[in-house]
Design a protein around this motif. Structure first.
Motif, PDB file in Angstrom:
ATOM      1  N   SER A 209       0.524   5.816   0.497  1.00 24.38           N
ATOM      2  CA  SER A 209      -0.320   6.965   0.804  1.00 24.38           C
ATOM      3  C   SER A 209       0.547   8.209   0.901  1.00 24.38           C
ATOM      4  O   SER A 209       1.710   8.130   1.310  1.00 24.38           O
TER       5      SER A 209
ATOM      6  N   ILE B 279       0.574  -3.478  -4.922  1.00 22.32           N
ATOM      7  CA  ILE B 279       0.265  -2.511  -5.964  1.00 22.32           C
ATOM      8  C   ILE B 279       1.473  -2.263  -6.860  1.00 22.32           C
ATOM      9  O   ILE B 279       1.365  -1.614  -7.898  1.00 22.32           O
TER      10      ILE B 279
ATOM     11  N   ARG C 188       3.132   8.686  -4.647  1.00 22.84           N
ATOM     12  CA  ARG C 188       2.150   9.179  -5.627  1.00 22.84           C
ATOM     13  C   ARG C 188       2.226   8.395  -6.929  1.00 22.84           C
ATOM     14  O   ARG C 188       1.197   8.019  -7.510  1.00 22.84           O
TER      15      ARG C 188
ATOM     16  N   LYS D  24      -5.179   1.317   4.154  1.00 21.80           N
ATOM     17  CA  LYS D  24      -5.425   0.809   2.804  1.00 21.80           C
ATOM     18  C   LYS D  24      -5.485  -0.719   2.759  1.00 21.80           C
ATOM     19  O   LYS D  24      -5.842  -1.303   1.732  1.00 21.80           O
TER      20      LYS D  24
ATOM     21  N   ALA E 277       0.850  -1.195   0.000  1.00 21.31           N
ATOM     22  CA  ALA E 277       0.000   0.000   0.000  1.00 21.31           C
ATOM     23  C   ALA E 277       0.880   1.237   0.000  1.00 21.31           C
ATOM     24  O   ALA E 277       2.060   1.188   0.363  1.00 21.31           O
TER      25      ALA E 277
ATOM     26  N   ARG F  44       0.717   4.918  -6.695  1.00 18.87           N
ATOM     27  CA  ARG F  44      -0.740   4.923  -6.661  1.00 18.87           C
ATOM     28  C   ARG F  44      -1.355   5.298  -8.005  1.00 18.87           C
ATOM     29  O   ARG F  44      -2.437   4.815  -8.358  1.00 18.87           O
ATOM     30  N   GLU F  45      -0.691   6.166  -8.780  1.00 19.86           N
ATOM     31  CA  GLU F  45      -1.337   6.756  -9.954  1.00 19.86           C
ATOM     32  C   GLU F  45      -0.825   6.241 -11.290  1.00 19.86           C
ATOM     33  O   GLU F  45      -1.534   6.349 -12.293  1.00 19.86           O
TER      34      GLU F  45
ATOM     35  N   SER G 249      -0.316   3.309 -13.192  1.00 18.83           N
ATOM     36  CA  SER G 249      -0.525   1.871 -13.333  1.00 18.83           C
ATOM     37  C   SER G 249       0.240   1.329 -14.534  1.00 18.83           C
ATOM     38  O   SER G 249       0.472   2.033 -15.526  1.00 18.83           O
TER      39      SER G 249
ATOM     40  N   THR H 182       4.732  -0.615 -11.241  1.00 21.76           N
ATOM     41  CA  THR H 182       3.371  -0.722 -10.737  1.00 21.76           C
ATOM     42  C   THR H 182       2.622  -1.826 -11.466  1.00 21.76           C
ATOM     43  O   THR H 182       2.969  -2.208 -12.578  1.00 21.76           O
TER      44      THR H 182
ATOM     45  N   ASN I  18      -3.909  11.613  -0.552  1.00 20.87           N
ATOM     46  CA  ASN I  18      -3.838  10.968  -1.862  1.00 20.87           C
ATOM     47  C   ASN I  18      -4.511  11.773  -2.967  1.00 20.87           C
ATOM     48  O   ASN I  18      -5.208  11.228  -3.828  1.00 20.87           O
TER      49      ASN I  18
ATOM     50  N   CYS J 298      -1.780   5.102   5.427  1.00 26.05           N
ATOM     51  CA  CYS J 298      -1.229   4.027   4.592  1.00 26.05           C
ATOM     52  C   CYS J 298      -1.715   2.667   5.078  1.00 26.05           C
ATOM     53  O   CYS J 298      -2.168   1.830   4.289  1.00 26.05           O
TER      54      CYS J 298
END
Length: 337
Positions: free
Chosen positions: A19, A218, A308, A74, A17, A311-312, A314, A336, A28, A71
């Protein structure tokens, strides 16, 4: 506060995870903020993340706890239950807001006794300890400080603990908070026109939860590579050098065939990179992910940028490049899902 003396590792660490919380104190998300209004009040953030106020805690401790806890939130409690977890908090400047009043009280006004709260908040490992207590963590709890390479050093150290089976999960974060005035803050981080970008100052509390299994994740931290030599400030931003080292890391982590299939490649430049040649990177098949406008310059901005991106971005591969004012370099290679 622990300092590390490291070179590199090239063993993948699954990221369970991630955050990030920037100067706007939103979780986020990229939100607008203004340097001249910093620092913002953290009470709303604390209530959002923790559901209740934090009493007798300074702003740095509140930011650390909100970032780390957001974090962990999640993942499910069942996933965390029974696993030995370590906390690795990285910070360049630490809890300066609490240390300065403590020092002033003791040394500038004929001695005297600071309040218990002043003393408790000034201890270097206080924030990591409070976070561990809130999260009921009983594993390793460390604070790592190596100026603008603090977060990368914490990643390296967490990897060594995971590989030695001392812990099963590692909560690794970076937190530095805005400490007025802007001029003094820039001086503390050692910013000059020659060694850093002309961008506003900021703050963040950004965290990754790392594990050892290939199950729920992730992405992966594939490599943390500290350079073997120091470079001059005029070389901090040379795209050819950064690309060459990035490609070497990718070659060490992927087969030639697999590396050729990677379509989305991103460079995340640290704040010492003051001349970004976007056209050069575009021609080489890379994109620039400039995260600094969303968090501002601070010692552990790398933690914000990496969390960041995880998470964003992919199905992507990215390299974060950072350089210390002394000329020491470090690259973090991550992918990712």
């Amino acid at each position: 506060m622990k300092k590390t003396n490291q070179k590199k590792f090239n063993t993948a660490m699954p990221v369970i995870a991630a955050s990030y919380i920037g100067p706007a104190l939103t979780i986020n998300s990229d939100a607008l903020w203004e340097e001249d209004k910093l620092p913002l009040n953290t009470d709303g953030l604390v209530n959002e993340v923790m559901g209740q106020p934090m009493r007798r805690a300074g702003r740095f401790i509140k930011m650390v706890c909100c970032g780390g806890l957001s974090c962990l939130q999640k993942v499910s409690l069942d996933y965390l239950k029974g696993k030995k977890t370590g906390i690795f908090l990285s910070t360049g400047l630490g809890n300066v807001d609490e240390i300065m009043p403590f020092i002033t009280q003791v040394f500038k006004h004929g001695g005297g006794f600071p309040s218990p709260n002043q003393f408790a908040n000034s201890v270097s490992n206080a924030a990591a300890f409070v976070l561990a207590r809130i999260c009921e963590v009983t594993g390793t709890v460390l604070t790592i400080s190596q100026e603008e390479l603090s977060f990368e050093s914490a990643l390296w150290l967490a990897q060594s603990y995971l590989e030695s089976d001392e812990i099963e999960l590692a909560l690794v974060g970076g937190c530095d908070i805005f400490t007025p005035t802007v001029e003094e803050y820039r001086e503390r981080v050692n910013l000059t026109p020659d060694n850093s970008r002309a961008i506003v100052m900021g703050e963040s509390s950004s965290w990754l939860l790392l594990g050892k299994s290939e199950g729920e994740k992730i992405g992966d931290i594939l490599a943390v590579d500290f350079g073997n030599k120091l470079i001059a400030s005029e070389e901090f931003s040379k795209s050819e050098n950064i690309l060459s080292r990035s490609e070497k890391l990718i070659s060490a982590s992927f087969s030639k065939e697999s590396a050729g299939r990677i379509k989305n490649r991103f460079l995340l430049p640290g704040f010492r990179v003051n001349k970004i040649n976007a056209e050069f990177w575009k021609q080489k098949g890379w994109k620039i992910d400039d995260y600094l406008p969303f968090c501002g310059i601070h010692s552990t901005a790398a933690a914000f940028g990496i969390a960041r991106a995880l998470r964003e971005k992919s199905s992507s591969l990215f390299v974060h490049y950072n350089c210390h004012a002394s000329g020491k370099q470090v690259l973090v290679l991550a992918s990712t899902e």
